[in-house]
Design an enzyme around this catalytic site. Sequence first.
Site, PDB file in Angstrom:
ATOM      1  CG  PHE A 142      -7.599   8.140   5.668  1.00  0.00           C
ATOM      2  CD1 PHE A 142      -7.678   9.402   5.105  1.00  0.00           C
ATOM      3  CD2 PHE A 142      -6.602   7.907   6.612  1.00  0.00           C
ATOM      4  CE1 PHE A 142      -6.807  10.422   5.470  1.00  0.00           C
ATOM      5  CE2 PHE A 142      -5.722   8.924   6.994  1.00  0.00           C
ATOM      6  CZ  PHE A 142      -5.827  10.178   6.418  1.00  0.00           C
ATOM      7  CG  ASP A 227      -3.428   1.425   6.127  1.00  0.00           C
ATOM      8  OD1 ASP A 227      -3.032   1.368   7.307  1.00  0.00           O
ATOM      9  OD2 ASP A 227      -3.611   2.491   5.519  1.00  0.00           O
ATOM     10  CE  LYS A 256      -3.631   7.340  12.644  1.00  0.00           C
ATOM     11  NZ  LYS A 256      -4.416   7.014  11.475  1.00  0.00           N
TER      12      LYS A 256
END
Length: 401
Positions: A142, A227, A256
């Site tokens: 993801f 990531d 985030k």
Amino acid sequence: MLTKSEQIIEKTEHFGAHNYHPLPVVIAKAEKSKVWDPEGKEYFDFLSAYSAVNQGHRHPKIIAALKEQADKCTLTSRAFHNDILGDFLEKLCAFTGYEMALPMNTGAEAVETAIKLARRWGVEKKGIENGKQELIFAENNFHGRTVGVISASTEEESRVNYGPYLTGIKVIPYDNPEALEAAITENTCAFIFEPIQGEAGVYVPSEGYLKKVREICTKHNIMMIADEVQTGFCRTGRKFACDHEDAKPDAMALGKALGGGVFPVSAVVADHKFMEVFTPGTHGSTFGGNPLACAVAMAALDVLDEEKLAEKAENLGKIFRDTISKVSCKKMVQVRGKGLLNAVVFEDGFQAWDVCVALKNRGVLAKQTHGNIIRFAPPLVITEDELHQALEIIIEVFESL
Ligand SMILES: *Cc1c(COP(=O)(O)O)cnc(C)c1O
């Protein structure tokens, strides 16, 4: 008569596109590891906005930085310099251990930036013919929702009917160094992967995998790009998940918690020899590196250090997994994770949604991924006492299954 929460949900569903299916709970107020609905019911937040709220909701230091900067200057665009971007980039480089940083806003944009960095590096430094660049991704990844990023997805739901997709992408099994080595050609620019696959259900690779990836990428002269949007910033008990194996990527995509749960801030970090492929006009973002984002992110980084949140995540994570693994629940198959990024896996076909609703009714907010897996990721500022309170609720619900 509908309750206030029901009215709000009805309006949101009526006017909003239905690209999400949230738990039937409305959050009106939040502080540290807790949130409250409009009726005043209190909940422990065990999602932390997918790990964007590592520093806890509305951390006073981050909110103060936001307010102070809001009274000075909020947006300049990169057409001009602003007086805080340099300080932010310096701090981010010091925190991550890289020479340069490129600021964006969302995680998906950071990954897109990493893709562009890798492709351009492939042509300009490795001598690959433009248009022939290849990137390798892992199954069940993801990396966000842009068209470029979903081109690498193996999740049918994320991809269906959005074609045509980006080409030059190979997808290999995760946690499989042999598959990585076999997929590399002379046109490969990078392997882009998550050091722990969060959305896949907190899938932790075998010990040694990150080190092997590092070795293979070095051996074949391809970029190792991690990531760390979800795993970064102390979530897994280290500053970054790759730190668990001292496997330093060539570049990291970050997002985030870089924004401290307050503001969207993302970035790619890398050393000069990679980052220098970007020249004026070759990439950018109107809001990337804006003064408000810089102020918030600097405070967010300070909080991680000052409150030793990596250590806290490491210790509390052990308590969480130890406690849950002793629960007697026949439907439970496994508890796994690192630090405070954990998941409980139930048997195949199990409807974890119903458990999330039961947890919500008792005051713990968590969300299932993939039907039978629930992720548990509270803000890292949760106290040990609060963790035990929440665990009591979780155990009660699990034992009643
Ligand atoms: C959330 C996430 C993204 C995307 O971030 P957005 O801010 O939602 O665009 C990318 N990669 C990983 C690993 C994520 O968890």
